[in-house]
Design an enzyme around this catalytic site. Structure first.
Site, PDB file in Angstrom:
ATOM      1  N   ASP A   1       0.826  -1.214   0.000  1.00  0.00           N
ATOM      2  CA  ASP A   1       0.000   0.000   0.000  1.00  0.00           C
ATOM      3  C   ASP A   1       0.859   1.263   0.000  1.00  0.00           C
ATOM      4  OD1 ASP A   1       0.981  -0.065   2.579  1.00  0.00           O
ATOM      5  OD2 ASP A   1      -0.974   0.043   3.578  1.00  0.00           O
ATOM      6  N   GLY A   2       2.191   1.115  -0.008  1.00  0.00           N
ATOM      7  CA  GLY A   2       3.079   2.272   0.004  1.00  0.00           C
ATOM      8  C   GLY A   2       3.204   2.924   1.361  1.00  0.00           C
TER       9      GLY A   2
ATOM     10  N   HIS B   1       2.549   0.729   4.713  1.00  0.00           N
ATOM     11  CA  HIS B   1       3.150  -0.317   5.531  1.00  0.00           C
ATOM     12  C   HIS B   1       4.581  -0.615   5.083  1.00  0.00           C
ATOM     13  CE1 HIS B   1      -0.910  -1.230   7.008  1.00  0.00           C
ATOM     14  NE2 HIS B   1      -0.343  -2.010   7.900  1.00  0.00           N
TER      15      HIS B   1
ATOM     16  N   ASP C   1      -3.977  -7.017   4.832  1.00  0.00           N
ATOM     17  CA  ASP C   1      -3.980  -6.714   6.269  1.00  0.00           C
ATOM     18  C   ASP C   1      -5.150  -5.788   6.594  1.00  0.00           C
ATOM     19  OD1 ASP C   1      -2.519  -7.503   8.618  1.00  0.00           O
ATOM     20  OD2 ASP C   1      -1.922  -5.421   8.885  1.00  0.00           O
TER      21      ASP C   1
ATOM     22  N   GLY D   1      -3.652  -2.272  11.010  1.00  0.00           N
ATOM     23  CA  GLY D   1      -4.154  -2.857   9.772  1.00  0.00           C
ATOM     24  C   GLY D   1      -4.211  -1.812   8.674  1.00  0.00           C
TER      25      GLY D   1
END
Length: 235
Positions: free
Chosen positions: A156-157, A159, A181, A217
């Protein structure tokens, strides 16, 4: 969640699977995690995976290893360095569950022992684990060098930033599995949400615990993860 709630939820999944073929089973990311690498998990709920607790969870899932019957638990994350961690990996694997190494502070040898005991997955590489170090290799090289292991990655850039996503792909070609996640706010507006009993704030699509700001998350979908890989990273 506390163990009694987890087992109740496992039984619920087991019951629903009887009439819902689209429900594939349970994926448990706790409670057998390292306190130091707990992420957004409630520290009061963390446990050492003694055989009795593992047996209780397998019973709730409907598993009967002696009869060769697989229950509804499909995957469970375990920190292998816990006192009973390696034994639990063996116990779950023998019951047809795929254990995953993650949320851990394991050294290289202990992670390697976890994979040799039956763990087949690394839970979201780079997140909630000790990282790469030239004198303390940790769990990541143990996963990378083992062709039996599928390595999860949250693309997702946030995490994992783009240079590390690219590095991960290069370390283990064709063994990277995108995971989200994701939690309750996935594909929903920013605002207040829950993760178990914990309060979460989502700002600009990023979920963090209200209590301490820990990442709680994601709000990622796999479609977006693949789009990022192809359109932004050139995979």
């Amino acid at each position: 969640n506390p163990m009694d709630v987890i087992c109740r939820n496992i039984r619920t999944v087991r019951e629903k699977m009887a009439t819902r073929p689209d429900i594939l089973g349970c994926h448990l990311e706790g409670p057998f995690l390292a306190l130091k690498r707990k992420g957004a998990h409630d520290p009061n709920c963390l446990k050492d995976p003694v055989p009795e607790l593992v047996g209780t969870m397998l019973d709730a899932s409907g598993a009967d290893p002696a009869a060769g019957k697989i229950g509804c638990i499909r995957q469970i994350t375990i920190a292998p360095e816990l006192e009973h961690g390696i034994g639990a990996i063996r116990q779950f694997a023998a019951a047809g569950v795929v254990p995953a190494v993650g949320h851990c502070d394991a050294d290289y040898a202990t992670a390697q022992a976890g994979f040799n005991a039956g763990a087949g997955i690394m839970t979201h590489m780079f997140n909630a684990m000790n990282g790469l170090h030239h004198r303390e290799p940790g769990p990541i090289p143990a996963a990378v060098e083992d062709p039996r292991v599928t390595i999860e990655l949250i693309n997702d850039g946030f995490h994992v930033q783009n240079p590390m996503v690219k590095l991960g792909f290069g370390l283990a070609p064709h063994r990277i599995a995108f995971v989200t996640d994701a939690m309750a706010a996935t594909d929903c507006p920013d605002g207040a949400y829950k993760l178990g009993e914990l309060d979460v704030n989502v700002i600009d699509g990023h979920a963090r615990l209200v209590s301490n700001g820990a990442i709680a998350g994601s709000t990622l979908t796999l479609e977006v993860a693949v789009q990022r890989a192809v359109n932004e990273l050139g995979f």
